[in-house]
Scaffold this active site. Structure first.
Site, PDB file in Angstrom:
ATOM      1  N   GLU A 112      -6.994   5.371   6.924  1.00 57.85           N
ATOM      2  CA  GLU A 112      -6.625   5.827   7.111  1.00 57.85           C
ATOM      3  C   GLU A 112      -8.546   6.641   6.021  1.00 57.85           C
ATOM      4  OE1 GLU A 112      -2.967   5.437   5.304  1.00 57.85           O
ATOM      5  OE2 GLU A 112      -2.514   4.978   6.983  1.00 57.85           O
ATOM      6  N   ASN A 123       0.860  -1.052  -0.090  1.00 58.56           N
ATOM      7  CA  ASN A 123       0.138  -0.083   0.045  1.00 58.56           C
ATOM      8  C   ASN A 123       1.148   1.129  -0.064  1.00 58.56           C
ATOM      9  OD1 ASN A 123      -1.795   2.237   0.331  1.00 58.56           O
ATOM     10  ND2 ASN A 123      -2.330   1.693   2.426  1.00 58.56           N
ATOM     11  N   GLY A 153       2.378   2.701  10.562  1.00 55.30           N
ATOM     12  CA  GLY A 153       2.675   3.832  11.127  1.00 55.30           C
ATOM     13  C   GLY A 153       3.760   4.229  12.285  1.00 55.30           C
ATOM     14  N   GLU A 192      -5.466  -4.693  10.808  1.00 52.99           N
ATOM     15  CA  GLU A 192      -4.575  -3.517  10.879  1.00 52.99           C
ATOM     16  C   GLU A 192      -4.735  -2.765  12.247  1.00 52.99           C
ATOM     17  OE1 GLU A 192      -2.985  -2.833   6.637  1.00 52.99           O
ATOM     18  OE2 GLU A 192      -4.042  -1.393   7.282  1.00 52.99           O
ATOM     19  N   SER A 231       3.541  -1.540  10.210  1.00 51.85           N
ATOM     20  CA  SER A 231       4.739  -1.451  10.429  1.00 51.85           C
ATOM     21  C   SER A 231       5.131  -2.719  10.725  1.00 51.85           C
ATOM     22  CB  SER A 231       5.115  -1.330  12.540  1.00 51.85           C
ATOM     23  OG  SER A 231       4.007   0.056  12.520  1.00 51.85           O
ATOM     24  N   HIS A 237      -9.929   1.515   4.687  1.00 55.94           N
ATOM     25  CA  HIS A 237      -8.544   1.127   4.948  1.00 55.94           C
ATOM     26  C   HIS A 237      -8.307   1.902   6.437  1.00 55.94           C
ATOM     27  CE1 HIS A 237      -4.279   2.551   6.040  1.00 55.94           C
ATOM     28  NE2 HIS A 237      -4.230   1.451   5.788  1.00 55.94           N
ATOM     29  N   LYS A 286       0.233   3.871  -0.429  1.00 55.10           N
ATOM     30  CA  LYS A 286      -0.494   5.284   0.479  1.00 55.10           C
ATOM     31  C   LYS A 286      -0.519   6.787  -0.758  1.00 55.10           C
ATOM     32  CE  LYS A 286      -0.159   3.270   4.505  1.00 55.10           C
ATOM     33  NZ  LYS A 286      -0.108   3.429   6.583  1.00 55.10           N
TER      34      LYS A 286
HETATM   35  P1  13P Z   1       2.868   0.498   7.821  1.00 54.63           P
HETATM   36  O1  13P Z   1       3.370  -0.795   7.287  1.00 54.63           O
HETATM   37  O2  13P Z   1       3.467   2.260   7.414  1.00 54.63           O
HETATM   38  O3  13P Z   1       2.628  -0.188   9.219  1.00 54.63           O
HETATM   39  O4  13P Z   1       1.234   0.514   6.847  1.00 54.63           O
HETATM   40  C1  13P Z   1       0.533  -0.045   6.976  1.00 54.63           C
HETATM   41  C2  13P Z   1      -0.577   0.087   6.633  1.00 54.63           C
HETATM   42  O5  13P Z   1      -1.556   0.738   7.091  1.00 54.63           O
HETATM   43  C3  13P Z   1      -0.966  -0.179   5.013  1.00 54.63           C
HETATM   44  O6  13P Z   1      -2.217  -0.869   4.332  1.00 54.63           O
END
Ligand code: 13P
Length: 254
Positions: free
Chosen positions: A98, A9, A174, A168, A214, A96, A11
């Site tokens: 976010e 991902n 993150g 997640e 992470s 997601h 992002k």
């Molecule tokens: P990180 O691996 O940066 O923590 O992000 C995870 C994520 O949101 C994958 O969709």
């Protein structure tokens, strides 16, 4: 046996086609012979077409990070699932955290998107997960169960088998704070139990459940070695070819 699946991902990074190209030129030759892990790259919309070009003739698949639930119309700024499908996307990340937290997407909206994606044969990677305070207050399982019920409302057994679930935990995204393999496994098992109770054991055994939050080359293998963790959805560490490759390799024998 469920085949592990690693999703990258990206992002809101690598959205200029040349930036996607930089990673993929390095990644594709490294992973070309990996057959027992499914690989999905989810770039920003602006580098999807370039990504599709660059993974041609490989087993790597491309996904989008979001979509709307209508196919066309006056929806300024939205992306039609049909456009994605027609240009060659096969997956789409939905729900997601976010999207849920920054853009206020609700379980009801995500449910509509999941149904639409399945209808047009885009494989949804559907994210669920709890906030830190919910975990600290012992509410994780209740939150997951509610998200599951609402997000997957109205889906039948065939639908469930087609989609991918990504667990997640929001506090791990993150932040560098990964769930321990035991914490993740506990919730993956719990999700599988919900599927078994709502559908049946066979369906529960077949649905792939990824972990996300992470993931790094240093913790990937231990997470993927757990019986109910079928690969991962990777954010930060998917932005470099070498670390993404290491993570994909870590899923190879599970
Ligand atoms: P990180 O691996 O940066 O923590 O992000 C995870 C994520 O949101 C994958 O969709």
């Amino acid at each position: 046996m469920r085949k592990p699946i690693i999703g990258a991902n990206w992002k809101m990074y690598r959205g200029v086609p040349s930036e996607a190209e930089e990673i993929l030129r390095e990644l594709v030759p490294k992973v070309i012979d990996i057959k027992n892990v499914d690989i999905v790259i989810a770039p920003p919309y602006t580098s999807i077409i370039k990504t599709i070009e660059l993974i041609k003739n490989t087993s790597i698949k491309v996904g989008a990070q979001n979509m709307y639930y209508e196919e066309k119309g006056a929806f300024t700024g939205e992306i039609s699932p049909l456009f994605l499908k027609k240009i060659g996307c096969e997956y789409v990340i939905l729900g997601h955290s976010e999207r849920r937290n920054i853009f206020n997407e609700t379980d009801e909206l995500i449910n509509k998107k999941v149904k639409k994606a399945l209808e047009i044969d885009l494989t949804p990677i559907v994210c669920i997960g709890e906030h830190l305070d919910e975990r600290e207050n012992g509410k994780t399982k209740g939150v997951i169960e509610k998200q599951f019920e609402m997000t997957f409302d109205g889906l039948n057994q065939e639908d469930m088998i087609k989609l991918i679930i990504a667990y997640e935990p929001i506090w791990a995204i993150g932040t560098g704070k990964t769930a321990t393999p035991e914490q993740a496994e506990e919730i993956h098992m719990f999700i599988r139990k919900i599927i078994e109770d709502k559908y049946n054991k066979d369906t529960a055994e077949r649905v792939r459940i990824q972990y996300g939050g992470s993931i790094k080359p240093s913790n990937a293998r231990e997470l993927f070695s757990k019986a109910n963790i079928d690969g991962g959805l990777v954010g930060g560490a998917s932005l470099q070819a070498e670390s993404l490759y290491q993570i994909i390799k870590s899923a190879e024998n599970y």
